[in-house]
Scaffold this motif. Structure first.
Motif, short mmCIF file in Angstrom:
data_model
loop_
_atom_site.label_atom_id
_atom_site.label_comp_id
_atom_site.label_asym_id
_atom_site.label_seq_id
_atom_site.Cartn_x
_atom_site.Cartn_y
_atom_site.Cartn_z
N THR A 1 43.89 37.00 42.14
CA THR A 1 44.85 35.98 42.62
C THR A 1 46.28 36.67 42.59
OG1 THR A 1 45.34 35.13 40.42
CG2 THR A 1 43.81 34.02 41.79
N LYS A 2 46.97 37.21 41.66
CA LYS A 2 48.26 37.53 41.70
C LYS A 2 48.47 38.87 42.41
CE LYS A 2 49.19 35.29 37.38
NZ LYS A 2 49.68 35.05 36.06
N ARG A 3 49.65 38.86 43.11
CA ARG A 3 50.21 40.26 43.76
C ARG A 3 49.93 41.32 42.82
NH1 ARG A 3 50.37 41.41 48.75
NH2 ARG A 3 50.50 43.70 48.28
N GLU A 4 50.42 41.12 41.73
CA GLU A 4 50.60 42.49 40.53
C GLU A 4 49.05 42.95 40.46
OE1 GLU A 4 50.86 41.41 36.28
OE2 GLU A 4 51.56 39.29 37.27
N TYR A 5 48.09 42.23 40.57
CA TYR A 5 46.55 42.79 40.19
C TYR A 5 46.50 43.63 41.62
CZ TYR A 5 46.55 39.26 36.67
OH TYR A 5 46.58 38.51 35.32
N PHE A 6 46.57 43.02 42.94
CA PHE A 6 46.49 43.44 43.91
C PHE A 6 47.20 44.66 44.12
CE2 PHE A 6 44.91 39.48 45.53
CZ PHE A 6 44.24 39.59 46.50
N ASP A 7 48.40 44.93 43.72
CA ASP A 7 49.05 46.17 43.65
C ASP A 7 48.57 47.25 42.79
OD1 ASP A 7 50.77 45.22 45.56
OD2 ASP A 7 52.36 44.59 43.89
#
Length: 119
Positions: free
Chosen positions: A8-14
């Motif tokens: 879900t979170k942008r930081e995980y995607f990054d």
């Protein structure tokens, strides 16, 4: 898809984009990264505005999530996965899309055979 299987979170995607590996075919790109201490896989889906309006993008997103949900037993636990749809995916039927998604997962050596259970 279950909540535990969502990225879900942008930081995980990054983190997955920055430190993960990728595999691709003409319709999809798969980024993946092993996450130690995690039981299940987590999936994030990205569909660009270049693929069409919101109706088209949401249709693609729903189909991708359903394909992964139905094949969840064939995917390994402990991975963060991001599926990115490319332009040709907008014109695909469900079965074509399923075949293509499984192909790109197989290229990443993450797909188990139907009889095997996920590790």
């Amino acid at each position: 898809m279950e909540k535990k299987n969502r990225l879900t979170k942008r930081e995980y995607f990054d983190k997955v984009y920055r430190h993960g590996k990728s595999a691709a075919n003409h319709q999809f790109v798969l980024y993946y990264k092993a996450q130690h201490g995690q039981d299940a896989f987590r999936l994030g889906v990205s569909v660009s505005k270049k693929l069409g309006n919101a109706v088209v993008r949401n249709r693609i997103r729903r189909m991708l999530k359903e394909i992964v949900r139905l094949n969840a037993s064939r995917l390994p636990g402990g991975y963060d996965l991001i599926l990115i749809a490319r332009k040709p995916a907008a014109d695909m039927e469900y079965h074509e899309m399923e075949k293509s998604v499984l192909h790109v997962i197989k290229r990443a050596s993450l797909l188990h055979k139907k009889g095997e259970t996920g590790s």
